[in-house]
Scaffold this motif. Structure first.
Motif, PDB file in Angstrom:
ATOM      1  N   MET A 113       5.989  -7.490   2.072  1.00  0.00           N
ATOM      2  CA  MET A 113       4.818  -7.922   2.842  1.00  0.00           C
ATOM      3  C   MET A 113       4.934  -9.433   3.065  1.00  0.00           C
ATOM      4  O   MET A 113       5.182 -10.173   2.110  1.00  0.00           O
ATOM      5  N   PHE A 135       2.706  -5.314  -4.635  1.00  0.00           N
ATOM      6  CA  PHE A 135       2.308  -4.440  -5.746  1.00  0.00           C
ATOM      7  C   PHE A 135       3.512  -4.126  -6.644  1.00  0.00           C
ATOM      8  O   PHE A 135       3.597  -3.040  -7.221  1.00  0.00           O
ATOM      9  N   ASP A 151       2.435  -7.016   8.991  1.00  0.00           N
ATOM     10  CA  ASP A 151       3.065  -7.878   7.983  1.00  0.00           C
ATOM     11  C   ASP A 151       3.952  -7.105   7.005  1.00  0.00           C
ATOM     12  O   ASP A 151       4.328  -7.627   5.964  1.00  0.00           O
ATOM     13  N   LYS A 210      -9.768 -14.914   9.028  1.00  0.00           N
ATOM     14  CA  LYS A 210     -11.154 -15.079   9.493  1.00  0.00           C
ATOM     15  C   LYS A 210     -11.498 -13.865  10.340  1.00  0.00           C
ATOM     16  O   LYS A 210     -10.671 -13.391  11.118  1.00  0.00           O
ATOM     17  N   GLY A 227     -11.016   0.120   2.944  1.00  0.00           N
ATOM     18  CA  GLY A 227     -11.744   1.389   2.998  1.00  0.00           C
ATOM     19  C   GLY A 227     -11.286   2.356   4.063  1.00  0.00           C
ATOM     20  O   GLY A 227     -11.344   3.573   3.873  1.00  0.00           O
TER      21      GLY A 227
HETATM   22  N1  UDH Z   1      -4.696  -7.570  10.998  1.00  0.00           N
HETATM   23  C1  UDH Z   1      -4.428  -8.523  11.983  1.00  0.00           C
HETATM   24  N2  UDH Z   1      -5.223  -9.611  12.094  1.00  0.00           N
HETATM   25  C2  UDH Z   1      -6.290  -9.826  11.274  1.00  0.00           C
HETATM   26  C3  UDH Z   1      -6.552  -8.869  10.278  1.00  0.00           C
HETATM   27  C4  UDH Z   1      -5.750  -7.758  10.143  1.00  0.00           C
HETATM   28  O1  UDH Z   1      -3.481  -8.385  12.743  1.00  0.00           O
HETATM   29  O2  UDH Z   1      -6.984 -10.845  11.440  1.00  0.00           O
HETATM   30  C5  UDH Z   1      -3.903  -6.311  10.945  1.00  0.00           C
HETATM   31  C6  UDH Z   1      -2.442  -6.542  10.592  1.00  0.00           C
HETATM   32  O3  UDH Z   1      -1.649  -5.548  11.168  1.00  0.00           O
HETATM   33  C7  UDH Z   1      -2.480  -6.422   9.091  1.00  0.00           C
HETATM   34  C8  UDH Z   1      -3.432  -5.233   8.931  1.00  0.00           C
HETATM   35  O4  UDH Z   1      -4.413  -5.444   9.936  1.00  0.00           O
HETATM   36  O5  UDH Z   1      -1.225  -6.208   8.539  1.00  0.00           O
HETATM   37  C9  UDH Z   1      -4.081  -5.095   7.551  1.00  0.00           C
HETATM   38  O6  UDH Z   1      -4.764  -6.303   7.180  1.00  0.00           O
HETATM   39  P1  UDH Z   1      -4.277  -7.195   5.939  1.00  0.00           P
HETATM   40  O7  UDH Z   1      -2.873  -7.619   6.183  1.00  0.00           O
HETATM   41  O8  UDH Z   1      -5.260  -8.287   5.730  1.00  0.00           O
HETATM   42  O9  UDH Z   1      -4.321  -6.201   4.750  1.00  0.00           O
HETATM   43  P2  UDH Z   1      -3.615  -6.435   3.358  1.00  0.00           P
HETATM   44  O10 UDH Z   1      -2.312  -7.118   3.529  1.00  0.00           O
HETATM   45  O11 UDH Z   1      -3.474  -4.903   2.934  1.00  0.00           O
HETATM   46  O12 UDH Z   1      -4.530  -7.127   2.436  1.00  0.00           O
HETATM   47  C10 UDH Z   1      -2.720  -4.507   1.866  1.00  0.00           C
HETATM   48  C11 UDH Z   1      -3.512  -3.924   0.739  1.00  0.00           C
HETATM   49  C12 UDH Z   1      -4.332  -2.747   1.046  1.00  0.00           C
HETATM   50  C13 UDH Z   1      -5.232  -2.399  -0.121  1.00  0.00           C
HETATM   51  C14 UDH Z   1      -5.870  -1.060  -0.010  1.00  0.00           C
HETATM   52  C15 UDH Z   1      -7.225  -0.991   0.568  1.00  0.00           C
HETATM   53  N3  UDH Z   1      -7.681   0.369   0.597  1.00  0.00           N
END
Ligand code: UDH
Length: 245
Positions: free
Chosen positions: A228, A164, A138, A235, A200
């Protein structure tokens, strides 16, 4: 796992000079295209990719063979939007690349870092990749001066994300997108396989680089900028209760 049907990587026999350090086709900052029309445009627009999703610059030899590793599950529209933006970005950088989408089947709780490890090992069965870009599905890079290359230190790429306010959320943040050479990946013994659920695993990888006596480097936030794609929590990827960030 691969974008298209895998056929053996055809090596080119013609001599091409090394690509310059600075590609002449960089354009700088562009806006991300997050149109829902993107999936219908991909095949025609990127018909120049080789079977298996390989790309090599047509008039020079890239200094690195790059594997883009995308951890993935159930983000179909995000994947198409990312590819629509990322492929031209890499082409402008004169990268020699293959994109690997590493998909985890349900019902296993998502494990991002484990998928990155799978991507490294599976890609190396296919070709001698020297640079690995670990890339969330994303995140759209906005400025092609944010070079997707590996250097003498592991590089955190996703420095400034719109979520952010285009600033680093905390000093040891290592998530989103990063670039590690093959040697660096093996020196940290890959990422931990033990982080199921959200959070983590990227922090663990940061401390692995420290323990291996390496320093994480970053480009200036002005050029390492990302949009993003907005999304709700997934889920099967609930916050890992053992993570502290
Ligand atoms: N992803 C999937 N499917 C899912 C879950 C995760 O494809 O069901 C992959 C995808 O590439 C995604 C990545 O895992 O971009 C990370 O998951 P996320 O998009 O839920 O993470 P998020 O956007 O992360 O929340 C950004 C903030 C990170 C904070 C620091 C934590 N240490």
């Amino acid at each position: 796992v691969y974008l298209a049907k895998v056929t053996p990587f055809a090596r080119r026999s013609v001599y091409l000079p090394p690509c310059p350090d600075t590609s002449p086709t960089l354009v700088g900052l562009v806006m991300s295209n997050q149109s829902e029309q993107v999936p219908t445009l991909l095949e025609e627009r990127f018909s120049f990719l080789k079977p298996g999703g390989d790309y090599h610059p047509p008039d020079c030899t890239a200094q690195q063979r790059t594997a883009i590793i995308i951890p993935y599950r159930d983000r179909w529209i995000h994947l198409h939007i990312l590819l629509y933006n990322l492929i031209p970005f890499l082409v402008r950088q004169q990268a020699s690349f293959t994109i690997f989408v590493i998909e985890l089947a349900l019902p296993t709780t998502f494990n991002r870092a484990l998928l990155l490890n799978v991507g490294v090992l599976e890609s190396l069965k296919r070709d001698n990749y020297t640079c690995f870009i670990f890339h969330d599905v994303d995140l759209i890079p906005l400025d092609d001066h944010n070079l997707y290359r590996c250097g003498s230190s592991p590089r955190h790429l996703a420095v400034g994300i719109n979520k952010f306010r285009y600033r680093l959320p905390y000093g040891t943040y290592f998530g989103g997108a990063s670039a590690l050479s093959r040697d660096q990946v093996f020196r940290i013994n890959g990422n931990s396989n033990l982080y199921f659920g959200w959070g983590g695993e990227d922090d663990d990888s940061f401390y692995r680089t420290r323990r291996a006596n390496m320093t994480v480097v970053r480009y200036p936030v002005q050029l390492a900028r990302y949009d993003m794609i907005r999304h709700a929590p997934d889920k099967g990827n609930e916050v890992n209760p053992k993570t502290c960030v």
